[in-house]
Design an enzyme around this catalytic site. Structure first.
Site, short mmCIF file in Angstrom:
data_model
loop_
_atom_site.label_atom_id
_atom_site.label_comp_id
_atom_site.label_asym_id
_atom_site.label_seq_id
_atom_site.Cartn_x
_atom_site.Cartn_y
_atom_site.Cartn_z
N LYS A 12 5.30 -2.50 8.06
CA LYS A 12 6.34 -1.65 7.47
C LYS A 12 7.58 -2.53 7.31
O LYS A 12 8.11 -3.05 8.29
CB LYS A 12 6.61 -0.47 8.40
CG LYS A 12 7.31 0.72 7.77
CD LYS A 12 7.28 1.87 8.78
CE LYS A 12 8.04 3.07 8.27
NZ LYS A 12 8.02 4.16 9.26
N LYS A 50 5.23 2.97 -0.46
CA LYS A 50 6.68 2.78 -0.61
C LYS A 50 7.36 4.11 -0.35
O LYS A 50 6.88 5.15 -0.77
CB LYS A 50 7.01 2.26 -2.01
CG LYS A 50 8.45 1.80 -2.17
CD LYS A 50 8.64 1.07 -3.49
CE LYS A 50 10.04 0.50 -3.58
NZ LYS A 50 10.24 -0.29 -4.80
N GLY A 51 8.47 4.07 0.36
CA GLY A 51 9.20 5.30 0.65
C GLY A 51 10.68 5.05 0.67
O GLY A 51 11.16 3.99 0.28
N ASP A 94 10.59 14.74 12.30
CA ASP A 94 10.24 14.60 10.87
C ASP A 94 8.73 14.72 10.70
O ASP A 94 8.11 13.93 9.99
CB ASP A 94 10.74 13.26 10.33
CG ASP A 94 10.72 13.20 8.80
OD1 ASP A 94 10.66 14.28 8.16
OD2 ASP A 94 10.74 12.09 8.23
N ILE A 142 0.81 -1.22 0.00
CA ILE A 142 0.00 0.00 0.00
C ILE A 142 0.85 1.27 0.00
O ILE A 142 0.31 2.37 -0.07
CB ILE A 142 -0.96 0.02 1.21
CG1 ILE A 142 -0.18 -0.15 2.52
CG2 ILE A 142 -2.02 -1.06 1.08
CD1 ILE A 142 -1.04 -0.04 3.78
N TYR A 148 12.53 4.55 3.15
CA TYR A 148 12.91 3.58 4.18
C TYR A 148 12.60 2.15 3.78
O TYR A 148 13.18 1.20 4.29
CB TYR A 148 12.16 3.89 5.48
CG TYR A 148 10.66 3.93 5.26
CD1 TYR A 148 9.91 2.75 5.25
CD2 TYR A 148 10.00 5.13 5.03
CE1 TYR A 148 8.56 2.77 4.99
CE2 TYR A 148 8.66 5.16 4.78
CZ TYR A 148 7.94 3.98 4.76
OH TYR A 148 6.59 4.00 4.49
#
Length: 502
Positions: free
Chosen positions: A231, A212-213, A332, A210, A215
């Site tokens: 995650k 993606k980044g 962040d 669902i 990390y």
């Protein structure tokens, strides 16, 4: 190699009666027989030299012996007559100087073959061809084996978690809520026992990706029919995984406006290591996604803002007790790191960069992480590198600047007088889509610009107050910014004045 000249020119001979005789004088100009090495001025295969006569035998490319004879000049002759062996080339040379045409009596022979020399010539080429062919076939077979093994592994669920472990740690029928409530009532306050976490992690069934980044990836999974978010961190982001897990398992960390932590685990599958962080699943996704597709009224706007700052306030607050909670700064904060629940409230996520304050030792616990925050949301003191890294309150005030930008994102999507702006990121009209430090430093530090307010906000009391609130959050001077608790109380008063129940 045989160098005959040295013995015959320099050493005298003895007669049988023991009397010695003088050595034979060496001709000043020596005539030599020449063959395959005759100069242009030679006559009847005779050449002249002030050096040596030589005869040489060597193998040609086909392996046949070839005899060459002729003259060598005085300069460099010693070196040439002391022939240095050349690898993989068979040859022998003999030199003489004792008389004219002395080299016709020289009969050098090829040096004996070494083991490796037997493969030279045509046989060598044939052996080489066979070797290359066999090696090529082996290489192709290895590549095919690796390819089919890879495809077979790809055919399995990429992030499957095995069911091979015992399930006796978790009785059948127990839900995640039951397990979490039991762990809280047990008094630990730091989440589920590690053994239970590992068991849950191994029983998760991955359903679909669902997100993606930088990390890693986020998957929606299921555990005993309940949806969870998984995650999956890249192995290069182990520091983020470790820090986020550590923060989530801090005593008294659980709060309705902080993403609910379930489990963390490291799983090795041979070819790669997987780092899992399992949390509550919220189908609305991030606040960023939600605002792009949803418009708000005053109530839903205040609900999003109040719940977000409530989570931030809990993070920032130190709790003093026998099992106390340290103050934590996020570092962040952005709309992509806040999730929207089904009931329209928010919870704060992504604590991989969080910093803790240990009040007993007055120590700022900064994670050993190369990752940095999001440039678009960085306060001026971070951009110009004036932030005091040893003062925890500096990180708290940096969070408040970022939160002011999030309030601006929320307020723009609130309808008033039938008007609403399309969703935009802060500074969308001032910097590129992926701004550099220099871009942000120029706008935020040098020009001291902030996101602009639509004209309609001045005619709507709720939006006007929101504008005032965010202005006090993103003040240039960190000491002038509001605290999370102050913002929370102000939003509560605004809701009360609007007769809105949060």
């Amino acid at each position: 190699m045989l160098l005959r000249s040295s013995g015959k020119l320099n050493v005298g001979t003895k007669k049988e009666d023991g009397e010695s005789t003088a050595p034979t004088p060496r001709p000043k100009i020596l005539r030599c027989k020449c063959h395959h090495h005759c100069p242009e001025d030679s006559v009847n295969n005779i050449c002249s030299t002030d050096g040596y006569c030589f005869t040489m035998i060597e193998e040609d490319d086909s392996g046949m012996p070839v005899v060459t004879s002729g003259c060598l000049g005085l300069e460099g002759s010693d070196f040439q007559c002391r022939d240095t062996p050349i690898p993989h080339q068979r040859r022998s040379i003999e030199c003489c100087t004792e008389r004219n045409e002395c080299n016709k009596d020289l009969h050098p022979t090829l040096p004996p073959l070494k083991d490796r020399d037997f493969v030279d010539g045509p046989i060598h080429h044939k052996a080489l061809l066979i070797s290359v062919t066999v090696c090529s076939l082996l290489l192709v077979l290895i590549i095919l084996f690796c390819y089919f093994r890879y495809k077979r592994q790809e055919a399995r669920p990429r992030y499957s978690i095995g069911l091979e472990q015992d399930e006796t740690y978790i009785p059948p029928g127990e839900s995640l809520r039951d397990l979490i409530e039991q762990s809280q009532s047990s008094g630990s306050g730091s989440g589920l026992p590690l053994l239970v976490q590992r068991t849950i992690a191994k029983q998760i069934q991955m359903v679909k990706q669902i997100g993606k980044g930088r990390y890693g990836e986020v998957w929606m999974g299921k555990w005993r029919g309940e949806k969870v978010a998984v995650k999956v961190f890249f192995t290069t982001e182990e520091a983020s995984w470790f820090r986020e897990t550590e923060i989530y398992q801090t005593v008294l960390m659980r709060h309705e406006n902080i993403l609910g932590f379930i489990a963390a685990d490291i799983k090795g599958t041979g070819s790669w290591t997987q780092l899992y962080l399992i949390t509550d699943y919220h189908e609305n996704g991030s606040l960023y996604d939600y605002l792009k597709s949803t418009t708000l009224d005053a109530k839903s706007m205040l609900k999003l803002a109040y719940s977000s700052v409530s989570g931030l306030c809990h993070l920032h607050t130190e709790i003093f007790s026998t099992q106390g909670k340290p103050a934590i700064a996020h570092r962040d904060l952005k709309s992509k790191n806040i999730l929207v629940k089904k009931n329209g409230t928010c919870c704060i996520a992504d604590l991989g960069l969080a910093v803790k304050f240990i009040s007993d030792t007055n120590e700022v616990d900064i994670p050993p992480n190369t990752r940095v925050g999001t440039k678009r949301y960085m306060p001026p003191e971070v951009l110009d590198e004036s932030l005091n890294r040893n003062h925890f309150q500096s990180y708290i005030m940096a969070d408040m600047y970022s939160f002011g930008l999030i309030l601006w994102e929320i307020a723009r999507r609130c309808v008033s007088g039938g008007i609403v702006e399309e969703y935009q990121l802060p500074y969308h009209d001032l910097v590129p889509s992926d701004p550099s430090y220099e871009d942000m430093r120029e706008i935020v530090c040098m020009k001291k610009l902030r996101p602009s307010f639509p004209n309609r906000w001045s005619s709507d009391e709720c939006l006007r107050q929101m504008g005032k609130l965010m202005t006090e959050c993103w003040a240039q001077n960190p000491a002038s910014r509001l605290t999370a608790l102050r913002v929370k109380k102000t939003l509560a008063k605004m809701s009360e004045s609007q007769d809105i129940k949060l």
